[in-house]
Scaffold this active site. Structure first.
Site, PDB file in Angstrom:
ATOM      1  CB  CYS A 174      -0.922   0.001   1.224  1.00  0.00           C
ATOM      2  SG  CYS A 174      -2.282   1.188   1.089  1.00  0.00           S
ATOM      3  CE  LYS A 216      -7.837  -1.977   4.166  1.00  0.00           C
ATOM      4  NZ  LYS A 216      -6.476  -1.510   3.806  1.00  0.00           N
ATOM      5  CE  LYS A 236      -7.108  -4.594   7.560  1.00  0.00           C
ATOM      6  NZ  LYS A 236      -5.940  -3.871   7.042  1.00  0.00           N
ATOM      7  CB  SER A 256      -5.284  -3.316  15.203  1.00  0.00           C
ATOM      8  OG  SER A 256      -6.062  -2.342  14.517  1.00  0.00           O
ATOM      9  CE1 TYR A 277      -1.141  -6.722  14.282  1.00  0.00           C
ATOM     10  CE2 TYR A 277      -3.524  -6.993  14.170  1.00  0.00           C
ATOM     11  CZ  TYR A 277      -2.360  -6.397  13.720  1.00  0.00           C
ATOM     12  OH  TYR A 277      -2.419  -5.476  12.700  1.00  0.00           O
TER      13      TYR A 277
END
Length: 333
Positions: A127, A204, A257, A283, A322
């Site tokens: 990106c 997304k 996402k 996140s 994560y």
């Protein structure tokens, strides 16, 4: 007299009364090879900084990334995805720091990791936002609008640089129209088409769950927002259309996402594409589960496992999470 007209197919408990029969009721188990760990690599030197909004996650300078990964590799880590973070370097309109070796923490990290851990699958996020001075995901016109054609050409250039450095998978997250086709064309024209895969961030959405990530990557937009190119959160149809388009352009893997709030999209995509489906437990999802466990609201292991099993049930084949370090301890295979 006893009633023998019961419909015994309505009695379910016997089918999962034993741990083994319970395991038979699920389609699959989650394997370490299905996990991808996000790593934020910076252009600093000898620096490892915890990300306040992502407890337990770090910005790591490329010279430290090998030693950071070593204990995880020893536990069975198979795949990572690298995100570049420009702190000391220059950001400009063309995202010049993304693909110059002297300024790109991603390129430096690819080379170091590939040399030390040749068995690790290296994915690279693609990106412009982390490298541009305006923080948007494409090249802008003078009026401040996305210029799609120039953007996908620039993305193709950066993708080629990552491939030359040794990346195995290019993962465009920019959400420009038709960028998968451009990236595939560039890879094939330069001899990487059969060796470097494309994992498209296809479905997304313009989600509020990305906040901690933008702190980690330093990639927030300086003006406006990304709702003109990331998908509207209420749109099921666009989620599927984007996935089908990217598959038709040659994407080897399709991503949804965020993950948890979009399990209906994961199922829809899985039912229509013929390539593996990846989901990114973003996140904000990580932060919610983490802080709920810290507050005593849920057990961390149970909560994480339930979240991933639910994603797998909805159709996910590959998980970017994560929680990978903890999962490497929890999973047997």
């Amino acid at each position: 007299m006893e009633n023998n007209n019961k419909n015994y197919s309505h009695y379910l408990h016997s089918g999962y009364a034993h741990p083994i029969t319970r395991s038979w009721q699920g389609d699959k188990v989650i394997l370490k090879s299905q996990l991808i760990y996000p790593i934020f690599v910076t252009d600093l030197i000898n620096t490892k900084t915890e990300i306040k909004s992502l407890p337990g996650q770090y910005q790591i300078s490329s010279d430290l990334v090998v030693e950071f990964l070593r204990p995880l590799v020893e536990k069975g880590l198979k795949s990572i995805i690298l995100f570049g973070v420009i702190i000391s370097g220059v950001k400009d309109e063309q995202a010049s720091s993304a693909d110059k070796r002297e300024s790109s923490p991603v390129i430096k990290s690819i080379e170091l990791i590939k040399n030390e851990f040749p068995e690790i699958l290296i994915c690279t996020d693609l990106c412009l936002c982390a490298y541009t001075d305006h923080g948007h995901c494409g090249v802008l016109t003078e009026e401040g609008f996305i210029e799609n054609e120039k953007s996908i050409i620039r993305l193709g250039e950066i993708a080629l640089s990552f491939a030359k450095a040794g990346a195995h998978v290019i993962a465009p997250s920019d959400m420009m129209d038709c960028r998968v086709g451009q990236i595939k064309k560039v890879l094939f024209q330069n001899g990487y088409g059969g060796r470097v895969a494309v994992m498209a961030y296809s479905s997304k959405f313009a989600s509020s769950y990305y906040g901690p990530f933008r702190d980690a990557a330093g990639s927030g937009a300086k003006h406006g927002d990304r709702q003109a190119y990331q998908l509207p959160i209420a749109s099921r149809g666009l989620g599927l259309r984007a996935a089908l388009r990217d598959e038709a352009e040659g994407a080897d893997f399709i991503m949804v996402k965020p993950a948890g709030p979009y399990m209906d999209i994961i199922r829809e995509v899985k039912d229509h594409v013929k390539v593996p489906v990846c989901c990114y437990q973003v996140s904000g999802e990580y932060a919610m589960i983490y802080h709920a466990s810290v507050a005593g609201g849920i057990d961390l292991k149970s909560g994480v496992m339930e979240s991933l099993i639910s994603l797998q049930r909805s159709g996910c084949d590959i998980f970017i999470t994560y929680f990978t370090p903890q999962l490497l301890d929890w999973l047997k295979l």
